[in-house]
Scaffold this motif. Structure first.
Motif, PDB file in Angstrom:
ATOM      1  N   LEU A  91       4.795   7.901  -4.505  1.00  0.00           N
ATOM      2  CA  LEU A  91       4.008   7.206  -3.496  1.00  0.00           C
ATOM      3  C   LEU A  91       2.562   6.966  -3.956  1.00  0.00           C
ATOM      4  O   LEU A  91       1.860   6.129  -3.394  1.00  0.00           O
ATOM      5  CB  LEU A  91       4.000   8.007  -2.190  1.00  0.00           C
ATOM      6  CG  LEU A  91       5.320   8.030  -1.406  1.00  0.00           C
ATOM      7  CD1 LEU A  91       5.249   9.053  -0.276  1.00  0.00           C
ATOM      8  CD2 LEU A  91       5.643   6.646  -0.852  1.00  0.00           C
ATOM      9  N   LEU A  92       2.138   7.698  -4.988  1.00  0.00           N
ATOM     10  CA  LEU A  92       0.799   7.503  -5.538  1.00  0.00           C
ATOM     11  C   LEU A  92       0.770   6.396  -6.589  1.00  0.00           C
ATOM     12  O   LEU A  92      -0.303   6.049  -7.089  1.00  0.00           O
ATOM     13  CB  LEU A  92       0.278   8.805  -6.170  1.00  0.00           C
ATOM     14  CG  LEU A  92       0.179  10.029  -5.267  1.00  0.00           C
ATOM     15  CD1 LEU A  92      -0.428  11.198  -6.032  1.00  0.00           C
ATOM     16  CD2 LEU A  92      -0.647   9.719  -4.022  1.00  0.00           C
ATOM     17  N   SER A  93       1.923   5.860  -6.930  1.00  0.00           N
ATOM     18  CA  SER A  93       2.015   4.864  -7.989  1.00  0.00           C
ATOM     19  C   SER A  93       2.134   3.466  -7.398  1.00  0.00           C
ATOM     20  O   SER A  93       2.060   3.265  -6.184  1.00  0.00           O
ATOM     21  CB  SER A  93       3.233   5.158  -8.866  1.00  0.00           C
ATOM     22  OG  SER A  93       4.424   4.806  -8.190  1.00  0.00           O
ATOM     23  N   ARG A 151       1.339   5.213   2.151  1.00  0.00           N
ATOM     24  CA  ARG A 151       0.573   5.573   0.945  1.00  0.00           C
ATOM     25  C   ARG A 151      -0.678   6.386   1.301  1.00  0.00           C
ATOM     26  O   ARG A 151      -1.039   7.324   0.592  1.00  0.00           O
ATOM     27  CB  ARG A 151       0.213   4.320   0.160  1.00  0.00           C
ATOM     28  CG  ARG A 151       1.438   3.606  -0.458  1.00  0.00           C
ATOM     29  CD  ARG A 151       1.010   2.619  -1.521  1.00  0.00           C
ATOM     30  NE  ARG A 151       2.091   1.790  -2.009  1.00  0.00           N
ATOM     31  CZ  ARG A 151       2.971   2.139  -2.947  1.00  0.00           C
ATOM     32  NH1 ARG A 151       2.904   3.348  -3.481  1.00  0.00           N
ATOM     33  NH2 ARG A 151       3.898   1.294  -3.361  1.00  0.00           N
ATOM     34  N   ASP A 152      -1.332   6.049   2.393  1.00  0.00           N
ATOM     35  CA  ASP A 152      -2.486   6.858   2.833  1.00  0.00           C
ATOM     36  C   ASP A 152      -2.036   8.268   3.214  1.00  0.00           C
ATOM     37  O   ASP A 152      -2.721   9.261   2.901  1.00  0.00           O
ATOM     38  CB  ASP A 152      -3.178   6.193   4.019  1.00  0.00           C
ATOM     39  CG  ASP A 152      -4.096   5.060   3.608  1.00  0.00           C
ATOM     40  OD1 ASP A 152      -4.124   4.723   2.399  1.00  0.00           O
ATOM     41  OD2 ASP A 152      -4.773   4.493   4.486  1.00  0.00           O
ATOM     42  N   LEU A 153      -0.921   8.362   3.898  1.00  0.00           N
ATOM     43  CA  LEU A 153      -0.393   9.675   4.267  1.00  0.00           C
ATOM     44  C   LEU A 153      -0.078  10.488   3.018  1.00  0.00           C
ATOM     45  O   LEU A 153      -0.383  11.686   2.952  1.00  0.00           O
ATOM     46  CB  LEU A 153       0.864   9.497   5.126  1.00  0.00           C
ATOM     47  CG  LEU A 153       1.511  10.767   5.685  1.00  0.00           C
ATOM     48  CD1 LEU A 153       0.574  11.459   6.674  1.00  0.00           C
ATOM     49  CD2 LEU A 153       2.842  10.430   6.361  1.00  0.00           C
ATOM     50  N   ALA A 154       0.502   9.838   2.009  1.00  0.00           N
ATOM     51  CA  ALA A 154       0.820  10.535   0.757  1.00  0.00           C
ATOM     52  C   ALA A 154      -0.444  10.974   0.028  1.00  0.00           C
ATOM     53  O   ALA A 154      -0.483  12.057  -0.580  1.00  0.00           O
ATOM     54  CB  ALA A 154       1.658   9.634  -0.146  1.00  0.00           C
ATOM     55  N   MET A 155      -1.480  10.155   0.079  1.00  0.00           N
ATOM     56  CA  MET A 155      -2.740  10.546  -0.554  1.00  0.00           C
ATOM     57  C   MET A 155      -3.284  11.819   0.082  1.00  0.00           C
ATOM     58  O   MET A 155      -3.703  12.756  -0.619  1.00  0.00           O
ATOM     59  CB  MET A 155      -3.763   9.416  -0.423  1.00  0.00           C
ATOM     60  CG  MET A 155      -3.568   8.284  -1.396  1.00  0.00           C
ATOM     61  SD  MET A 155      -3.990   8.726  -3.110  1.00  0.00           S
ATOM     62  CE  MET A 155      -5.783   8.857  -3.009  1.00  0.00           C
ATOM     63  N   GLN A 182      -7.401   3.661   3.710  1.00  0.00           N
ATOM     64  CA  GLN A 182      -7.224   2.396   2.994  1.00  0.00           C
ATOM     65  C   GLN A 182      -7.349   2.579   1.481  1.00  0.00           C
ATOM     66  O   GLN A 182      -8.065   1.848   0.787  1.00  0.00           O
ATOM     67  CB  GLN A 182      -8.242   1.353   3.490  1.00  0.00           C
ATOM     68  CG  GLN A 182      -8.099   0.986   4.954  1.00  0.00           C
ATOM     69  CD  GLN A 182      -6.778   0.282   5.245  1.00  0.00           C
ATOM     70  OE1 GLN A 182      -6.372  -0.606   4.498  1.00  0.00           O
ATOM     71  NE2 GLN A 182      -6.093   0.686   6.313  1.00  0.00           N
ATOM     72  N   PHE A 183      -6.644   3.569   0.970  1.00  0.00           N
ATOM     73  CA  PHE A 183      -6.678   3.847  -0.468  1.00  0.00           C
ATOM     74  C   PHE A 183      -6.003   2.703  -1.228  1.00  0.00           C
ATOM     75  O   PHE A 183      -4.922   2.230  -0.858  1.00  0.00           O
ATOM     76  CB  PHE A 183      -5.967   5.161  -0.773  1.00  0.00           C
ATOM     77  CG  PHE A 183      -6.639   6.374  -0.183  1.00  0.00           C
ATOM     78  CD1 PHE A 183      -7.839   6.836  -0.706  1.00  0.00           C
ATOM     79  CD2 PHE A 183      -6.082   7.044   0.898  1.00  0.00           C
ATOM     80  CE1 PHE A 183      -8.465   7.954  -0.172  1.00  0.00           C
ATOM     81  CE2 PHE A 183      -6.693   8.164   1.438  1.00  0.00           C
ATOM     82  CZ  PHE A 183      -7.890   8.623   0.911  1.00  0.00           C
ATOM     83  N   HIS A 187      -7.396   3.942  -6.419  1.00  0.00           N
ATOM     84  CA  HIS A 187      -7.627   5.279  -5.870  1.00  0.00           C
ATOM     85  C   HIS A 187      -6.406   6.174  -6.089  1.00  0.00           C
ATOM     86  O   HIS A 187      -6.539   7.350  -6.458  1.00  0.00           O
ATOM     87  CB  HIS A 187      -7.916   5.190  -4.365  1.00  0.00           C
ATOM     88  CG  HIS A 187      -9.164   4.433  -4.051  1.00  0.00           C
ATOM     89  ND1 HIS A 187      -9.225   3.512  -3.026  1.00  0.00           N
ATOM     90  CD2 HIS A 187     -10.393   4.461  -4.624  1.00  0.00           C
ATOM     91  CE1 HIS A 187     -10.449   3.011  -2.976  1.00  0.00           C
ATOM     92  NE2 HIS A 187     -11.168   3.557  -3.933  1.00  0.00           N
ATOM     93  N   ARG A 188      -5.231   5.611  -5.858  1.00  0.00           N
ATOM     94  CA  ARG A 188      -4.018   6.407  -6.036  1.00  0.00           C
ATOM     95  C   ARG A 188      -3.837   6.813  -7.502  1.00  0.00           C
ATOM     96  O   ARG A 188      -3.423   7.934  -7.798  1.00  0.00           O
ATOM     97  CB  ARG A 188      -2.801   5.628  -5.533  1.00  0.00           C
ATOM     98  CG  ARG A 188      -2.834   5.366  -4.030  1.00  0.00           C
ATOM     99  CD  ARG A 188      -1.484   4.915  -3.499  1.00  0.00           C
ATOM    100  NE  ARG A 188      -1.006   3.707  -4.149  1.00  0.00           N
ATOM    101  CZ  ARG A 188      -1.313   2.461  -3.760  1.00  0.00           C
ATOM    102  NH1 ARG A 188      -2.113   2.279  -2.724  1.00  0.00           N
ATOM    103  NH2 ARG A 188      -0.811   1.420  -4.388  1.00  0.00           N
ATOM    104  N   ARG A 189      -4.143   5.891  -8.399  1.00  0.00           N
ATOM    105  CA  ARG A 189      -4.018   6.210  -9.823  1.00  0.00           C
ATOM    106  C   ARG A 189      -5.016   7.299 -10.227  1.00  0.00           C
ATOM    107  O   ARG A 189      -4.720   8.161 -11.052  1.00  0.00           O
ATOM    108  CB  ARG A 189      -4.231   4.961 -10.674  1.00  0.00           C
ATOM    109  CG  ARG A 189      -3.976   5.200 -12.177  1.00  0.00           C
ATOM    110  CD  ARG A 189      -4.111   3.917 -12.972  1.00  0.00           C
ATOM    111  NE  ARG A 189      -3.900   4.174 -14.389  1.00  0.00           N
ATOM    112  CZ  ARG A 189      -2.715   4.185 -14.983  1.00  0.00           C
ATOM    113  NH1 ARG A 189      -1.622   3.963 -14.262  1.00  0.00           N
ATOM    114  NH2 ARG A 189      -2.610   4.434 -16.279  1.00  0.00           N
ATOM    115  N   CYS A 190      -6.177   7.288  -9.618  1.00  0.00           N
ATOM    116  CA  CYS A 190      -7.180   8.322  -9.887  1.00  0.00           C
ATOM    117  C   CYS A 190      -6.627   9.703  -9.526  1.00  0.00           C
ATOM    118  O   CYS A 190      -6.756  10.658 -10.305  1.00  0.00           O
ATOM    119  CB  CYS A 190      -8.448   8.018  -9.099  1.00  0.00           C
ATOM    120  SG  CYS A 190      -9.740   9.278  -9.214  1.00  0.00           S
TER     121      CYS A 190
END
Length: 571
Positions: A91-93, A151-155, A182-183, A187-190
């Motif tokens: 989910l971060l990808s 995706r925000d929840l996963a972050m 609103q990532f 941001h997710r890759r970071c």
């Protein structure tokens, strides 16, 4: 000059079973990488931060190999776009999210598997998203959960699971936490890059600590099997004479498999840490006279188990602790009837305080109470040659129930123990070396009664009808394995692969979770994993898997303390 302070050894046992599904190659549960970025990172961080702190850190080889695989696969994704091994991590990808409602619902629910008070409500944005997820988390409402929401929840799920030492030292965590919503893909890759760095750096960090003399590293049999049961199903009845056995009377070739688990553990450990371990934490602290011989034959200088196991061994040997100094006898090295290997037994009371009680206390108060307990034992054991206080417990699961992942308690505990004039932090190998220099011999245990740190019995792994059914399936697979190996049909590479796959089937964790007292969700997951491990073994052997592997073994239905991942020494 002899140091008169009480030697205190903290032993942290790090273990996660095989979460990679043998049929799909995917990790169906995220606990290995989550504990890595939270607990394994923090436990290294506390040792690195306090130059006078020392501990024994025990790694299971099955955990080591998972950490290596996860680090490699996250790195391959970041560098070459290879698929990630875990659907929650993905989910971060930029991998597309599934469109099937049931799959989206499963991902949403997975991102809520965190302690409500300490990991969700600590962060207001995560708490808001979790509240919304509770509304959307139904088959009827999941269609309203957008990709951005998931995706925000996963972050936030991954941000919350980061270790406190990571949170306090990595600026990327602060920046992402402040952003809050609103990532973007960047941001997710970071965050994914941070996860990859933590995974890749973890084992080297512990090796550096060991090289610097800051910790001792020890090992467990390869896939965390219960050695006494591999050797003899009758071991379950040593502590519970009425315990029900599986239909099979013994595990076929159990002695050879027990020796294999030890040798393979040593090979993995030496490859990763560049040294042979001197000591072993047997899976679940489970020992028997036969298991002691196996570990001693593998070259172990010491093993550690539980105080309630020692009490049972003393009773079987006709030794009354009160006639030999009571607690003084419990807090020293022992040896079994067949050789020089030292046996150390943890203080169950103090260990369980850390595992189950102090999480509800203020960190400073808990550390103060702990040092009072330890210094009381220094008084009790004063003058005992070779005295030692061993505190041993799970090094990962307890901290989820502590505020700030136990940061304040662990920091205060290490400071108090390392600064005390009454005690000194050390390792079990150093305790042995000190005793050798002083000519102190371990106390002889003429007999040992098979048992583990859970209530001093083996009932957690055998006796329940569901557990016994699992053993029968395993025994039948082992008989098929023996027949195929004897036929010579497999080349050397496939034989090696089948032997390793068999080892994953022999893990203790499957049997831990079977039973109606465990939570249904965990039982379901481990039931499926176990049956898939066995199915994969049959396929490696070139045999059609039996139809019984299509049927679930256990349903669960209980609500054990802490979700069942840890158990107290006493019932």
């Amino acid at each position: 000059m002899t140091d008169s302070r009480l030697p205190v050894v903290l032993l942290w046992h790090m273990h996660q079973p095989t979460y990679r599904d043998a049929l799909s190659g995917q990790f169906i549960l995220p606990w290995t990488y989550l504990h890595a970025i939270k607990d394994y990172a923090d436990m290294a961080g506390h040792l690195e931060a306090n130059s006078r702190a020392r501990a024994v850190v025990n790694f299971t080889p099955v955990l080591i190999e998972q950490l290596e695989e996860l680090a490699q696969r996250v790195g391959a994704h970041l560098s070459d776009g290879q698929p990630l091994p875990d659907s929650v991590l993905a989910l971060l990808s930029e991998e597309p999210l599934p469109q099937v409602p049931a799959q989206r619902l499963a991902l949403l629910r997975a991102c809520l598997r965190a302690d409500r008070q300490n990991l969700i409500e600590r962060f207001p944005v995560y708490a808001e998203l979790a509240a919304l997820a509770a509304v959307l988390g139904t088959p009827e409402q999941i269609a309203y959960a957008s990709d951005q929401f998931l995706r925000d929840l996963a972050m936030w799920f991954h941000l919350a699971w980061l270790g406190e030492t990571v949170r306090r030292t990595d600026v990327r965590v602060a920046q992402l936490t402040e952003l809050g919503r609103q990532f973007t893909a960047e941001h997710r890759r970071c965050l994914l890059a941070l996860v990859g760095e933590l995974l890749a750096g973890l084992l080297p960090r512990y090796r550096q600590l060991a090289d610097a003399g800051r910790c001792e590293l020890s090992v467990t049999p390869y896939s965390h099997p219960i050695l006494p049961l591999l050797l003899d199903f009758g071991a379950a009845r040593e502590s519970e004479p009425a315990s029900l056995r599986p239909r099979h009377q013994q595990y076929p070739g159990g002695a050879e498999r027990a020796a294999w688990h030890m040798q393979e553990a040593l090979a993995v450990f030496e490859r990763v840490f560049g040294r042979r371990p001197r000591g072993c934490w047997p899976s679940e602290g489970a020992i028997s006279e036969g298991a002691l011989r196996v570990m001693q034959s593998a070259g172990m200088e010491w093993i550690a188990s539980s105080g309630n196991v020692l009490q049972a061994a003393l009773a079987k040997s006709g030794i009354e602790p009160e006639q030999h100094g009571g607690e003084r006898l419990l807090h020293q090295a022992h040896r079994g009837p067949d050789g020089p290997m030292r046996c150390f037994f943890r203080d169950d009371g103090i260990s369980d305080l850390i595992g189950f009680t102090y999480s509800r206390w203020h960190g400073d108060d808990a550390a103060r109470h702990l040092i009072e307990q330890v210094e009381r034992m220094a008084d009790v054991t004063e003058g005992v040659p070779g005295r030692v206080l061993l505190v041993a417990l799970d090094g990962e699961n307890a901290w989820e129930h502590y505020p700030f992942n136990g940061y304040y308690f662990l920091d205060a505990m290490y400071a108090a123990l390392s600064q005390s004039s009454r005690v000194r932090l050390t390792t079990l190998s150093d305790v042995i070396d000190d005793a050798t220099r002083q000519g102190v011999q371990p106390h002889l245990l003429p007999h040992v009664r098979a048992g583990s740190w859970v209530h001093g019995t083996l009932s957690t792994w055998m006796g329940d009808p569901d557990k016994n059914a699992g053993w029968d399936l395993l025994c039948e697979a082992k008989l098929a394995y023996d027949q195929v190996i004897a036929s010579g049909r497999l080349d050397a590479a496939r034989q090696q692969a089948a032997s390793r796959q068999l080892a994953h089937c022999e893990s203790s964790d499957w049997f831990w979770w079977f039973g109606d007292y465990n939570p249904p969700e965990a039982v379901r997951d481990f039931d499926l994993l176990f049956r898939h491990q066995l199915t994969s073994l049959y396929r490696l052997l070139g045999i059609e898997p039996p139809s019984a592997l299509q049927q679930s073994l256990s349903a669960g239905g209980g609500t054990p303390e802490g979700g069942g991942v840890m158990r107290r020494a006493q019932a």
